[in-house]
Design a protein around this motif. Structure first.
Motif, mmCIF file in Angstrom:
data_model
loop_
_atom_site.group_PDB
_atom_site.id
_atom_site.type_symbol
_atom_site.label_atom_id
_atom_site.label_comp_id
_atom_site.label_asym_id
_atom_site.label_seq_id
_atom_site.Cartn_x
_atom_site.Cartn_y
_atom_site.Cartn_z
ATOM 1 N N UNK A 88 -77.379 36.325 -31.983
ATOM 2 C CA UNK A 88 -77.802 34.956 -32.259
ATOM 3 C C UNK A 88 -77.025 34.470 -33.484
ATOM 4 N N UNK A 89 -76.536 33.260 -33.442
ATOM 5 C CA UNK A 89 -75.872 32.697 -34.614
ATOM 6 C C UNK A 89 -76.903 32.604 -35.736
ATOM 7 N N UNK A 90 -76.534 33.054 -36.918
ATOM 8 C CA UNK A 90 -77.494 33.162 -38.015
ATOM 9 C C UNK A 90 -78.114 31.818 -38.388
ATOM 10 N N UNK A 91 -77.333 30.759 -38.437
ATOM 11 C CA UNK A 91 -77.883 29.446 -38.757
ATOM 12 C C UNK A 91 -78.901 29.001 -37.727
ATOM 13 N N UNK A 92 -78.618 29.245 -36.460
ATOM 14 C CA UNK A 92 -79.535 28.891 -35.377
ATOM 15 C C UNK A 92 -80.840 29.671 -35.530
ATOM 16 N N UNK A 113 -73.710 25.676 -29.794
ATOM 17 C CA UNK A 113 -73.273 27.052 -30.053
ATOM 18 C C UNK A 113 -74.493 27.872 -30.448
ATOM 19 N N UNK A 114 -74.929 28.721 -29.539
ATOM 20 C CA UNK A 114 -76.171 29.467 -29.698
ATOM 21 C C UNK A 114 -75.914 30.906 -30.141
ATOM 22 N N UNK A 115 -74.919 31.527 -29.582
ATOM 23 C CA UNK A 115 -74.667 32.955 -29.807
ATOM 24 C C UNK A 115 -73.236 33.175 -30.251
ATOM 25 N N UNK A 116 -72.993 34.396 -30.674
ATOM 26 C CA UNK A 116 -71.617 34.829 -30.888
ATOM 27 C C UNK A 116 -71.440 36.183 -30.236
ATOM 28 N N UNK A 117 -70.294 36.361 -29.618
ATOM 29 C CA UNK A 117 -69.980 37.611 -28.946
ATOM 30 C C UNK A 117 -68.924 38.375 -29.708
ATOM 31 N N UNK A 118 -69.159 39.665 -29.891
ATOM 32 C CA UNK A 118 -68.211 40.542 -30.572
ATOM 33 C C UNK A 118 -67.927 41.722 -29.651
ATOM 34 N N UNK A 119 -66.652 42.000 -29.423
ATOM 35 C CA UNK A 119 -66.260 43.140 -28.601
ATOM 36 C C UNK A 119 -66.243 44.403 -29.457
#
Length: 150
Positions: A66-70, A118-124
């Motif tokens: 989850x994006x921290x600001x969200x 922009x709700x999430x961020x994806x990291x590989x």
């Protein structure tokens, strides 16, 4: 040769879905948008479609955060803390690998997410296996959330 990336799933090709991107040169995460409007009810889990799938190497997974600001500003979180998208989720026979986000609203009022937020961020990530792991069990993934059983 392709190593990792995002694609729009077939059923969302005509819905103006943005491919995730990093917002700064030092960002670890690729911002992922909601593919549709949604109302998050207090105390309830809502599944948000992204319209995306991700491909990667066999020894990698996509971590969804989850994006921290969200999260902090709106009392929202993923119901499972971090989503994990395995490499074999991509183009599986039952759902094409559609990435869905399970969000819980910890607040006391409805929260509205608009398409394109922009709700999430994806990291590989790379992962390691233990000695003697039988990673060739012959099972083929079929399905979406919870598809590997209980």
């Amino acid at each position: 040769m392709r190593n990792r990336g995002f694609e729009v799933i077939n059923s969302y090709k005509d819905k103006n879905i943005s491919l995730p991107e990093r917002k700064t040169s030092k960002s670890a995460g690729y911002d992922i948008e909601a593919a549709a409007d949604a109302i998050l009810k207090p105390g309830k889990v809502t599944i948000i479609p992204t319209g995306l799938k991700a491909y990667m190497n066999d020894d990698e997974y996509l971590g969804l955060h989850m994006r921290s600001g969200m999260s902090v500003k709106n009392a929202l979180s993923f119901i499972n803390s971090q989503g994990i998208i395995d490499a074999d989720y991509y183009n599986n026979s039952d759902n094409e690998g559609h990435i869905m986000l399970g969000i819980i609203n910890h607040g006391q009022e409805d929260f509205i997410i608009k398409k394109g937020t922009r709700v999430a961020q994806g990291i590989f990530y790379k992962y390691l296996m233990i000695d003697g792991d039988n990673n060739n069990k012959g099972q083929i993934r079929q399905g979406g959330i919870g598809s590997t059983g209980v």
